[in-house]
Design an enzyme around this catalytic site. Structure first.
Site, PDB file in Angstrom:
ATOM      1  N   HIS A 127      -3.665  21.959   5.279  1.00 33.30           N
ATOM      2  CA  HIS A 127      -3.385  22.715   6.501  1.00 33.30           C
ATOM      3  C   HIS A 127      -1.889  22.712   6.779  1.00 33.30           C
ATOM      4  O   HIS A 127      -1.120  21.995   6.118  1.00 33.30           O
ATOM      5  CB  HIS A 127      -4.131  22.092   7.689  1.00 33.30           C
ATOM      6  CG  HIS A 127      -3.667  20.722   8.029  1.00 33.30           C
ATOM      7  ND1 HIS A 127      -4.271  19.582   7.579  1.00 33.30           N
ATOM      8  CD2 HIS A 127      -2.623  20.296   8.797  1.00 33.30           C
ATOM      9  CE1 HIS A 127      -3.644  18.522   8.045  1.00 33.30           C
ATOM     10  NE2 HIS A 127      -2.634  18.934   8.784  1.00 33.30           N
TER      11      HIS A 127
ATOM     12  N   HIS B 116       5.021  22.970   6.543  1.00 34.02           N
ATOM     13  CA  HIS B 116       4.629  22.711   5.168  1.00 34.02           C
ATOM     14  C   HIS B 116       3.149  22.401   5.058  1.00 34.02           C
ATOM     15  O   HIS B 116       2.483  22.096   6.047  1.00 34.02           O
ATOM     16  CB  HIS B 116       5.437  21.546   4.584  1.00 34.02           C
ATOM     17  CG  HIS B 116       5.210  20.247   5.290  1.00 34.02           C
ATOM     18  ND1 HIS B 116       5.812  19.920   6.482  1.00 34.02           N
ATOM     19  CD2 HIS B 116       4.423  19.190   4.977  1.00 34.02           C
ATOM     20  CE1 HIS B 116       5.413  18.721   6.868  1.00 34.02           C
ATOM     21  NE2 HIS B 116       4.559  18.260   5.968  1.00 34.02           N
TER      22      HIS B 116
END
Length: 260
Positions: free
Chosen positions: A115, A203
């Site tokens: 995620h 990220h």
């Protein structure tokens, strides 16, 4: 280059919550909330502990991870994020990266879920979950699906240096992500909770290990991992991610907010 610091949670329930400063270096502090006084907390709510009830926390049960905050019944670790649905080719790339990184850090383990974080891991009392989710739904209702590119390998550590991560940093799509974070921050501020980092390194984490082993993974290892990504077949298409929903995880509860 020093590893970017990120606000990963160390609880069993929350794998991580992410921030970080783009381009490496020390992580900036979270943005301060307005400092409005908290509303009084009612007693005897569902999920509250019995008087004198102790809650144990054994890090050996969590792969050696150490909690970023004490576990307390009735307080729910809460995290807002964009879930990433992996393709088979992504798992092949992941296997190549982790296998190569093992020559530098043998304890590195691949993430099981993927995620991109839009908040830190914050603590909500049980009775605030419903209004918190309702406020999120209202603020996120107008957002549309969008793409971003996550193709830059980077090393991160959590704030207390108890874990190290390898992630793919976003190189395109920051504007839309910052807009989402701005709205999530407004909700966090309503509840007097810490907002996201001022200069976040968006990220997708790929792998992690216990301890601060960033020194082993940066430099030569990081360059070799980036070469693997750049040389992977169709990586430009594979790492162009379409986000379709936002999720909020609070303890063992999940809430989904589809993007239009």
């Amino acid at each position: 280059m020093r590893a970017a610091l990120v606000g990963y949670s160390s609880s069993e329930e929350e794998e991580e919550e992410e921030g970080g400063r783009r381009g490496g270096g020390a992580q900036g502090p979270p943005r301060a909330s307005a400092g409005r006084p908290r509303l009084p907390v009612p007693a005897g709510l569902p999920g509250d502990p019995e008087p004198g009830e102790a809650v144990s926390d054994d890090s050996s049960r969590h792969g050696g991870r150490v909690r970023g905050f004490p576990h307390e019944r009735g307080s729910w670790a809460t995290h807002v994020y964009l879930p990433y649905r992996v393709q088979e080719e992504f798992l092949e790339l992941l296997e190549l990266l982790v296998s190569h990184a093992h020559t530098y850090v043998s304890s590195l383990a691949a993430m099981e879920e993927f995620h991109l974080s839009l908040s830190q891991c914050v603590v909500l009392r049980y009775h605030w979950i419903e209004p918190f989710v309702r406020s999120l739904k209202e603020r996120l209702a107008s957002f549309h699906r969008f793409f971003c590119v996550a193709d830059q390998v980077k090393v991160y550590t959590n704030q207390n240096k108890t874990r190290t991560f390898i992630g793919l940093e976003v190189s395109a799509g920051h504007f839309q992500l910052l807009e989402l974070v701005s709205e999530v921050d407004r909700v966090l501020e309503e509840f007097d909770l810490p907002m996201f980092y001022k200069d976040p390194s968006f990220h997708i984490s790929l792998a992690w290990c216990v301890g601060d082993l960033s020194g082993r993974l940066e430099g030569q290892c990081l360059r070799e991992l980036q070469d693997i990504v750049d040389g992977f077949e169709d990586s430009a298409l594979l790492l162009r991610v379409q986000w379709e929903e936002i999720r909020c995880k609070s303890g063992n509860k999940y809430f989904s907010f589809p993007l239009r």
